[in-house]
Design an enzyme around this catalytic site. Structure first.
Site, mmCIF file in Angstrom:
data_model
loop_
_atom_site.group_PDB
_atom_site.id
_atom_site.type_symbol
_atom_site.label_atom_id
_atom_site.label_comp_id
_atom_site.label_asym_id
_atom_site.label_seq_id
_atom_site.Cartn_x
_atom_site.Cartn_y
_atom_site.Cartn_z
ATOM 1 N N CYS A 213 -4.162 -0.538 2.501
ATOM 2 C CA CYS A 213 -3.118 -1.317 1.814
ATOM 3 C C CYS A 213 -3.606 -2.761 1.786
ATOM 4 O O CYS A 213 -3.194 -3.586 2.597
ATOM 5 C CB CYS A 213 -1.779 -1.193 2.521
ATOM 6 S SG CYS A 213 -1.258 0.513 2.830
ATOM 7 N N GLY A 217 -5.304 -9.416 -0.048
ATOM 8 C CA GLY A 217 -6.745 -9.446 0.123
ATOM 9 C C GLY A 217 -7.302 -10.344 1.193
ATOM 10 O O GLY A 217 -8.522 -10.439 1.334
ATOM 11 N N LYS A 219 -7.252 -9.962 4.501
ATOM 12 C CA LYS A 219 -7.961 -9.151 5.498
ATOM 13 C C LYS A 219 -9.209 -8.510 4.891
ATOM 14 O O LYS A 219 -10.231 -8.370 5.567
ATOM 15 C CB LYS A 219 -7.036 -8.076 6.067
ATOM 16 C CG LYS A 219 -5.864 -8.616 6.876
ATOM 17 C CD LYS A 219 -5.050 -7.486 7.462
ATOM 18 C CE LYS A 219 -3.825 -8.006 8.198
ATOM 19 N NZ LYS A 219 -2.854 -8.617 7.256
ATOM 20 N N ASP A 306 -3.027 -1.459 7.522
ATOM 21 C CA ASP A 306 -2.023 -2.520 7.605
ATOM 22 C C ASP A 306 -0.897 -2.140 6.647
ATOM 23 O O ASP A 306 -0.875 -2.538 5.495
ATOM 24 C CB ASP A 306 -2.651 -3.857 7.228
ATOM 25 C CG ASP A 306 -1.732 -5.026 7.505
ATOM 26 O OD1 ASP A 306 -1.110 -5.039 8.559
ATOM 27 O OD2 ASP A 306 -1.640 -5.919 6.643
ATOM 28 N N CYS A 359 3.432 -6.516 10.272
ATOM 29 C CA CYS A 359 3.989 -7.839 10.575
ATOM 30 C C CYS A 359 5.483 -7.696 10.830
ATOM 31 O O CYS A 359 6.288 -8.501 10.367
ATOM 32 C CB CYS A 359 3.704 -8.830 9.452
ATOM 33 S SG CYS A 359 4.193 -8.270 7.809
#
Length: 837
Positions: A213, A217, A219, A306, A359
């Site tokens: 996922c 962008g 990461k 993520d 998060c």
């Protein structure tokens, strides 16, 4: 003003205008007098009938009395997380107090950047001292400092938020520096805790990496930095990165953000993460199910998972979250998070590592998901203890206890699942405790990393809201029970420990294949033979993890004909390529093949494969074709003198179906090439949105250039050490002149010899390298290192033209003015008095 009169007056005016139009000749243009009359009438209508309210006049420096900041409180939020005990009771005030403060700005330096050392030096020597002297009273002595836990001091923390950075005039120059360096890819502005998950992947130079996922962008860019840092000088990294996102628009954002890296090792795909294709290749379909055959399959050494989440860990930078938050946000995404994670584990190689992260602070989205993964996977995966990695990172262990699910009403089990709560129990067959619950979900719903809170609430809430459900069940769910899984090995980052956002990370290690003794796959064609849509023969069944002893029945999509529900079953069966018969004996599954009535000779199969190679099967996506026009390739090699040690054949791809007139040619690394070849052979299961590094672009110049393609500035750093022709050396002054004016006449260069050399070149693309003087005219490509500064130019009839974008020109101007003591120019489009010559 009466609002009810407005539509009537506007209607009458428009009708009158339409009447005049018909009277003056229908669709013909109105005369000048008529147009002016109608315009004046409209202006009069808007001025007198819809006059806006007078604006509130606020004196400079005073606050607008009509605007009130949103309240940073939500009783349901506080009550929920107090019950979940994500922090100790005595530190709750500190925790909630930090959540109400702005999030400090953070950024990361790209260590693989050509100007990495210059940027680091500027931060240490210039901006750090300046900020300490200018804003230390307001933001403290350490207004800017490196994050101690990030390797190499590459990540930096600011004591002020992004909003304060924009508003404070003392920080204006620093803000401009950050914006520009971010635009060209030298730094990435990213939340500090968001940088943590990639660090626990422990990436090696030859790893295949999947970011499930990936958008927007940040990461993915971090993963690319890691693989490019690990490469040997002058060589491409071996590791490919596949970055995926379900939303096409967010894929565009992902492409835009990763484009700054200029890499040949990236593939961007557009799939639902939970249904990411299983690119598996076997000569005979029956070989897939035989234990003694290991077909070629796309697997990954590292997977970053993520997942989409409620995002309440970002509440410090999104204050609107205080108003929108409800407990149903996490409930609505739990099942999707489990499905995505299980798919990531199935794509992971044995011995590989997957990092799961959110998060969110909600244990339903965090520890509950990890417990369910461990429950479903049996002994195939383990939760790693990584407490010794990144020792300076302040983290807390995962929770082992949170709210229990006892006596949940039956009418709410579609949103409240047993897997959301701590338990390590399973059924006798090894099934998950939530396998037998029918969950109402929309399989066509698109989820992405920034999934809106309103949509999440609609998915998981009835008209009463899930919060009502929680209140109804509060008496029965007040008790808690612990999980027997080692969930303390997970990591929780809470805001008040390091003045950051909140994050959750878990590191999983794959010990054995998921389908070993657990998954048996059977393909059944009859299930799709009553559809009313076109289906594709080349789509393979997807892997799915199920408990031992269960049989997975997949729908194999066959044929290219529209099938109607009223067709007879016999007629539909004629379309099947294979009819798989299932025989079960002593827990062994044998799959036999029975030929159908449809012809399937090798010639027809080869034609179908060729057809798929020539055009993309994905609607709205350009095809990915290997560029095999040898005449063009040889022309490029000859024109630029490219050394044979740099492989071009087999590494060039294009997105144009007409390869003879391809507008752009992209370069891909060896590992990306292998993935593309596998994708072609399995029928283009990967929906590829972007890949590779733009290396050559077709030009339409009439200057008489024998080569139809020019170099791209993005691909120049990779190709430069292997070029032996079309190279010019410019002094710092002439190089600066080219960057400033872009187009310079041969006679107007400061160094007349350089102008003569440019004039002697054949028209076409060339490379200009920055050198101090002309002491090294006969350049040896081997002497060029990553610090060599060069640009792509075009040698015209009487001029040399720099083909560099404004942001890149600005960056180069800043890099060369100080070392050579030159006067800096502005990068704006200044008029060049020499262009008229």
């Amino acid at each position: 003003m009466k609002a009810s009169r407005t539509p009537v007056s506007l209607h009458n005016l428009l009708v009158a205008g339409g009447h005049r139009k018909r009277c003056f000749g229908g669709g013909r243009k109105r005369g000048r007098l008529q147009r002016r009359h109608l315009t004046q009438a409209l202006e009069s209508f808007w001025r007198h009938t819809l006059r806006p309210a007078p604006p509130v006049v606020v004196a400079r420096g005073e606050a607008n009395p009509s605007w009130q900041p949103p309240p940073l409180e939500n009783p349901a939020f506080e009550e929920y997380y107090k019950e979940q005990r994500i922090v100790r009771e005595e530190e709750w005030d500190d925790f909630i107090g930090v959540l109400r403060k702005p999030l400090p700005a953070t950024f990361r330096i790209n260590a693989s950047s050509q100007f990495f050392k210059d940027i680091f030096s500027k931060l240490e020597n210039d901006f750090k001292r300046y900020l300490e002297s200018e804003v230390s009273d307001e933001y403290g002595d350490d207004a800017i400092r490196p994050l101690p836990w990030y390797p190499g001091n590459l990540a930096w923390h600011l004591n002020f938020s992004r909003k304060q950075l924009r508003k404070n005039q003392a920080l204006e120059s620093f803000h401009e520096f950050l914006k520009h360096e971010s635009e060209v890819g030298n730094i990435t502005r990213q939340e500090a805790v968001s940088m943590v998950p990639p660090l626990f992947l422990n990436i090696q130079p030859d790893h295949h990496i999947l970011d499930m996922c990936a958008a927007p962008g940040s990461k993915t860019f971090q993963l690319l930095e890691m693989i490019h840092q690990s490469k040997e000088p002058g060589l491409l990294p071996r590791a490919p990165v596949v970055a995926n996102d379900v939303n096409a628009q967010r894929c565009d954002l992902l492409i835009h953000n990763t484009k700054r890296m200029c890499t040949a090792n990236l593939i961007v795909t557009n799939h639902e993460a939970q249904n990411f294709p299983d690119c598996c290749l076997a000569n005979d379909p029956s070989e897939i199910y035989r234990s003694n055959c290991k077909p070629q399959r796309l697997e990954f050494d590292r997977v970053l998972c993520d997942v989409p989440c409620s995002g309440d860990g970002t509440i410090r930078k999104g204050h609107d979250m205080w108003r929108k938050w409800n407990s149903g946000m996490g409930n609505g995404l739990h099942l999707l998070q489990v499905d995505i994670s299980m798919r990531g584990i199935s794509l992971l190689k044995v011995g590989g590592r997957m990092v799961y992260s959110t998060c969110s602070m909600n244990p339903v989205e965090n520890e509950a998901v990890i417990a369910e993964l461990l429950r479903r996977s049996g002994n195939s995966i383990e939760l790693l203890d990584v407490s010794n990695e990144l020792p300076e990172l302040v983290r807390r262990p995962g929770l082992s206890t949170w709210k229990n699910h006892e006596d949940v009403p039956d009418d709410r089990k579609n949103v409240i699942l047993p897997s959301m709560f701590p338990s390590s129990e399973s059924t006798q067959e090894g099934q998950s405790v939530c396998d037998n619950i029918e969950v109402k979900t929309d399989s066509n719903r698109s989820f992405s990393r920034n999934f809106s809170i309103e949509k999440i609430s609609k998915v998981c809430c009835d008209t009463d809201g899930v919060s009502n459900c929680n209140s109804k069940c509060s008496d029965s769910t007040s008790n808690s029970m612990g999980s027997n899984f080692p969930l303390h090995r997970c990591m929780r980052i809470v805001p008040h420990d390091q003045d950051s956002g909140a994050f959750f990370i878990a590191v999983l290690h794959k010990l054995s294949p998921l389908n070993e003794g657990q998954v048996v796959e059977v393909t059944k064609t009859e299930h799709i033979l009553s559809t009313n849509r076109a289906v594709n023969f080349h789509e393979e069944p997807q892997l799915e993890t199920v408990p031992p002893g269960k049989v997975v029945v997949h729908q194999q999509k066959i044929g290219f004909k529209f099938l109607d529900d009223d067709e007879s079953l016999e007629e539909k069966k004629k379309l099947s390529m294979y009819d798989h018969a299932l025989k079960k004996d002593n827990n062994l599954i044998e799959v036999s093949l029975v030929s159908g009535d449809v012809k399937n000779d090798q010639a027809e199969s080869g034609n179908r494969r060729k057809k798929l190679q020539d055009q993309c099967k994905w609607k709205g996506v350009d095809p990915v074709l290997f560029f095999k026009h040898l005449t063009v390739i040889r022309s490029i090699v000859s024109f630029f003198g490219i050394n044979i040690s740099f492989p071009l054949e087999g590494h060039l791809v294009t997105r144009s179906a007409d390869s003879d007139n391809a507008r752009r040619i992209y370069y891909v690394s060896k590992s990306v090439q292998e993935i593309l070849q596998l994708n072609v052979e399995v029928g283009e299961q990967l929906k590829i949105a972007s890949l590779g590094l733009k290396m050559f672009e077709r030009h339409r110049s009439k200057d008489g250039c024998p080569c139809a393609y020019r170099l791209s500035y993005e691909g120049l750093p990779l190709l430069l050490p292997y070029i032996s022709k079309r190279i010019l050396c410019a002094s710092p002054n002439d190089f600066l002149r080219l960057l400033q004016y872009r187009t310079v006449n041969f006679a107007h260069f400061i160094d007349a010899r350089f102008g003569e050399e440019a004039a002697s070149l054949m028209p076409g693309c060339c490379v200009v390298i920055l050198r101090e003087g002309h002491q090294n005219l006969d350049l040896d490509p081997k002497t060029m290192d990553p610090t060599t500064i060069a640009i792509v130019c075009w040698r015209g009839k009487a001029t040399l033209n720099a083909m560099v974008s404004p942001p890149d020109r600005k960056e180069l101007l800043e890099r060369i003015t100080h070392p050579f003591g030159l006067k800096a120019f502005r990068v704006e489009e200044d008029e060049n008095p020499q262009r008229q010559d």
